[in-house]
Write an enzyme that holds these catalytic residues in place. Structure first.
Site, short mmCIF file in Angstrom:
data_model
loop_
_atom_site.label_atom_id
_atom_site.label_comp_id
_atom_site.label_asym_id
_atom_site.label_seq_id
_atom_site.Cartn_x
_atom_site.Cartn_y
_atom_site.Cartn_z
N HIS A 1 46.61 30.58 25.83
CA HIS A 1 46.75 31.98 25.43
C HIS A 1 45.53 32.42 24.62
O HIS A 1 45.02 31.67 23.78
CB HIS A 1 47.99 32.17 24.57
N CYS B 1 43.11 34.71 28.99
CA CYS B 1 43.26 36.11 29.41
C CYS B 1 42.19 37.01 28.81
O CYS B 1 41.64 36.73 27.74
CB CYS B 1 44.64 36.63 29.01
N ARG C 1 40.49 37.32 33.60
CA ARG C 1 40.42 36.00 32.99
C ARG C 1 38.99 35.75 32.50
O ARG C 1 38.01 36.21 33.10
CB ARG C 1 40.79 34.91 34.00
#
Length: 241
Positions: free
Chosen positions: A140, A209, A218
């Site tokens: 993340h 991300c 990405r």
């Protein structure tokens, strides 16, 4: 229905909606980080306990270092008959000195939402740690502890160090973060597309991300295996370079 009652009802609805929004923002910004910290600490403790129960090889083993393009790699430290990584379970700890001395995250098998709440996720089907191919890991950017919050700071030559309980593996990043779309699966191919690598090797891909609070794209960096050494020799020099 009187105008006063309508206004009061609408006001109460607005207050309720506002409270829900505030609670949701607090959950995203604060509570997911709290739960992630506990989860990641728990996964690292689990790994350390497992490692403490297994014998550690004392052989000095091969080691290789080298700047720039990947040199001829050292003998493969990942046995062909090694037990497959168990889905959702940790098998290594990653360190990125660029992110600070306290940055340490467990790497678990799989990239499902439940797994990424507990640490970084190894793309199932990609190479094993240290093996020929492309060891690919996702994390993340924000929420759940923000492991890759500083991803844009990565630069060529930066070290990514991993420990599997028996060996240290030092990879060296080749490129600044590359921006692409989620469907660009070539970035985690055995020889990653657009990485600049032109043949088989021992590679690492990190993905997260972009933008910071979104997921429309990405960010990707690629690295090559630069050095390995047994844990009995202490921490690798990459922590101090």
């Amino acid at each position: 229905m009187s105008v006063r009652l309508i206004v009061r009802t609408l006001s109460e609805i607005c207050i309720t909606i506002g409270a829900v929004i505030v609670l949701f923002v607090a959950y995203v910004l604060f509570w997911t980080g709290v739960t992630a910290e506990g989860a990641t600490d728990g996964e690292i403790v689990r790994l350390q306990e497992e490692w403490a129960r297994q014998p550690v090889a004392t052989s000095p083993g091969p080691e290789q270092t080298g700047p720039g393009a990947p040199p001829a790699p050292p003998p493969d430290p990942a046995p062909r008959t090694a037990k497959p990584y168990a889905s959702g379970r940790p098998f290594a700890v990653m360190y990125v000195p660029r992110f600070g001395t306290g940055w340490a995250w467990p790497v678990l098998e799989g990239t499902g939402a439940a797994t990424l709440r507990k640490g970084l996720g190894h793309y199932a089907g990609s190479a094993r740690l240290g093996a020929t191919g492309n060891f690919s890991v996702a994390g993340h950017r924000r929420t759940h502890g923000d492991p890759f919050k500083d991803f844009p700071r990565l630069r060529p030559g930066d070290a990514v160090v991993l420990n599997d309980g028996t060996r240290w593996f030092t990879y060296r990043i080749r490129n600044k973060p590359y921006r692409t779309v989620p469907g660009d699966v070539g970035v985690v191919a055995p020889v990653p597309v657009k990485s600049g690598f032109d043949g088989p090797g021992r590679y690492l891909t990190l993905t997260t991300c972009d933008p910071e609070w979104g997921s429309s794209h990405r960010l990707v960096v690629w690295a090559h295996l630069d050095a390995t050494q047994p844990v009995t020799r202490g921490e690798p020099e990459a922590f101090h370079s």
